[in-house]
Write a protein that holds these residues in place. Structure first.
Motif, PDB file in Angstrom:
ATOM      1  N   VAL A 191       0.840  -1.198   0.000  1.00 29.43           N
ATOM      2  CA  VAL A 191       0.000   0.000   0.000  1.00 29.43           C
ATOM      3  C   VAL A 191       0.875   1.248   0.000  1.00 29.43           C
ATOM      4  O   VAL A 191       1.834   1.347   0.767  1.00 29.43           O
ATOM      5  N   ASP A 220      -1.939  -0.984  -3.923  1.00 29.77           N
ATOM      6  CA  ASP A 220      -3.025  -0.036  -3.657  1.00 29.77           C
ATOM      7  C   ASP A 220      -2.390   1.344  -3.503  1.00 29.77           C
ATOM      8  O   ASP A 220      -1.684   1.609  -2.529  1.00 29.77           O
ATOM      9  N   ASN A 222      -4.083   4.269  -3.451  1.00 30.35           N
ATOM     10  CA  ASN A 222      -5.052   5.254  -2.977  1.00 30.35           C
ATOM     11  C   ASN A 222      -4.519   5.930  -1.713  1.00 30.35           C
ATOM     12  O   ASN A 222      -4.472   5.327  -0.638  1.00 30.35           O
ATOM     13  N   ARG A 225      -6.850   6.138   1.457  1.00 33.04           N
ATOM     14  CA  ARG A 225      -7.321   4.923   2.114  1.00 33.04           C
ATOM     15  C   ARG A 225      -6.360   4.503   3.222  1.00 33.04           C
ATOM     16  O   ARG A 225      -5.153   4.428   3.025  1.00 33.04           O
ATOM     17  N   ALA A 230      -7.371  -0.899   3.478  1.00 37.25           N
ATOM     18  CA  ALA A 230      -6.910  -1.514   2.230  1.00 37.25           C
ATOM     19  C   ALA A 230      -6.750  -3.020   2.392  1.00 37.25           C
ATOM     20  O   ALA A 230      -7.118  -3.799   1.501  1.00 37.25           O
ATOM     21  N   ARG A 234      -9.051  -5.894   0.480  1.00 38.86           N
ATOM     22  CA  ARG A 234      -8.452  -6.954  -0.334  1.00 38.86           C
ATOM     23  C   ARG A 234      -8.763  -8.337   0.245  1.00 38.86           C
ATOM     24  O   ARG A 234      -8.910  -9.308  -0.499  1.00 38.86           O
TER      25      ARG A 234
END
Length: 238
Positions: A191, A220, A222, A225, A230, A234
């Motif tokens: 992430v 990820d 984002n 987020r 996250a 997922r």
């Protein structure tokens, strides 16, 4: 790499049946021996041991009552474990250890390749519980913490790995190689907006060397987020 010795916590509560079944399934998968461990109180509480005015009979009464409570919890726990392991043809050992603190159980975990625990461990004859996270921090090896309900033996076909370039993440992956190699689907999740879009060549080689070449990396990016969100998002896709 595989697990040759597995330790599982067993108690008199209903969730133990599912945990023991899971441990036996893993022992079969990895051709491992199984150790059942039962936690019991051993120390005399300070309010009794340190009270000079307590009558000897009061101490004796307390100890006798605790001994009875431990015996009543021990018998079904041991019978559950030994019957299940015998029926499965799994070589096993049984241990009854001091559960007044985490030290003895942590030492046991260090002497096994994999330890299976509930989030909170009841101790026969004691109102307090031990916390699996404490044992995991000191075990020096993999600790599998199973919930009370919501899973079935045979789990592990789809695995999500929360990955980051840290020693903790690298250690977790090393400890989990037997699970990762046996899984049908392995997803590494990283992430952050600056995360690498794929495995580098060295990572690819290492994964393949451990029969995990089928693993994939998901990123990820984002920024709005939360990392925990996250992972939870997922998890629902695995």
């Amino acid at each position: 790499m595989t697990y040759r010795t597995i330790l599982v916590s067993v108690d008199a509560y209903g969730a133990s049946r599912l945990r023991v079944a899971a441990a036996i399934d893993l022992a079969r998968r990895f051709n491992a021996s199984l150790s059942g461990v039962f936690l019991q109180a051993e120390q005399i509480p300070a309010f009794i041991a340190g009270d000079a005015f307590s009558a000897v009979t009061a101490v004796e009464s307390f100890m006798e009552g605790r001994k009875t409570a431990i015996a009543e919890a021990l018998a079904p726990a041991r019978a559950l474990f030994e019957t299940a392991a015998t029926n499965a043809g799994i070589p096993f050992n049984w241990y009854e250890i001091n559960g007044d603190d985490v030290e003895t159980l942590t030492a046991c975990a260090r002497r096994h390749d994999l330890t299976i625990l509930p989030p909170d461990l009841p101790v026969a004859g004691l109102q307090e519980t031990l916390h699996a996270a404490q044992i995991a921090m000191g075990a020096g090896g993999p600790v599998l913490i199973l919930p009370e309900v919501g899973y079935a033996p045979g789990f592990g076909a789809n695995i999500l790995v929360a990955w980051k370039e840290t020693r903790e993440a690298a250690r977790a992956v090393r400890d989990a190689w037997p699970f990762l190699a046996a899984a049908k689907d392995v997803t590494f999740l990283t992430v952050g907006p600056d995360a690498e879009p794929g495995f580098d060549s060295m990572q690819q080689f290492n994964l393949a060397a451990h029969d995990c070449g089928h693993a994939r990396l998901v990123v990820d990016t984002n920024e709005d987020r939360d990392i925990g969100d996250a992972i939870r998002l997922r998890t629902g896709m695995v």
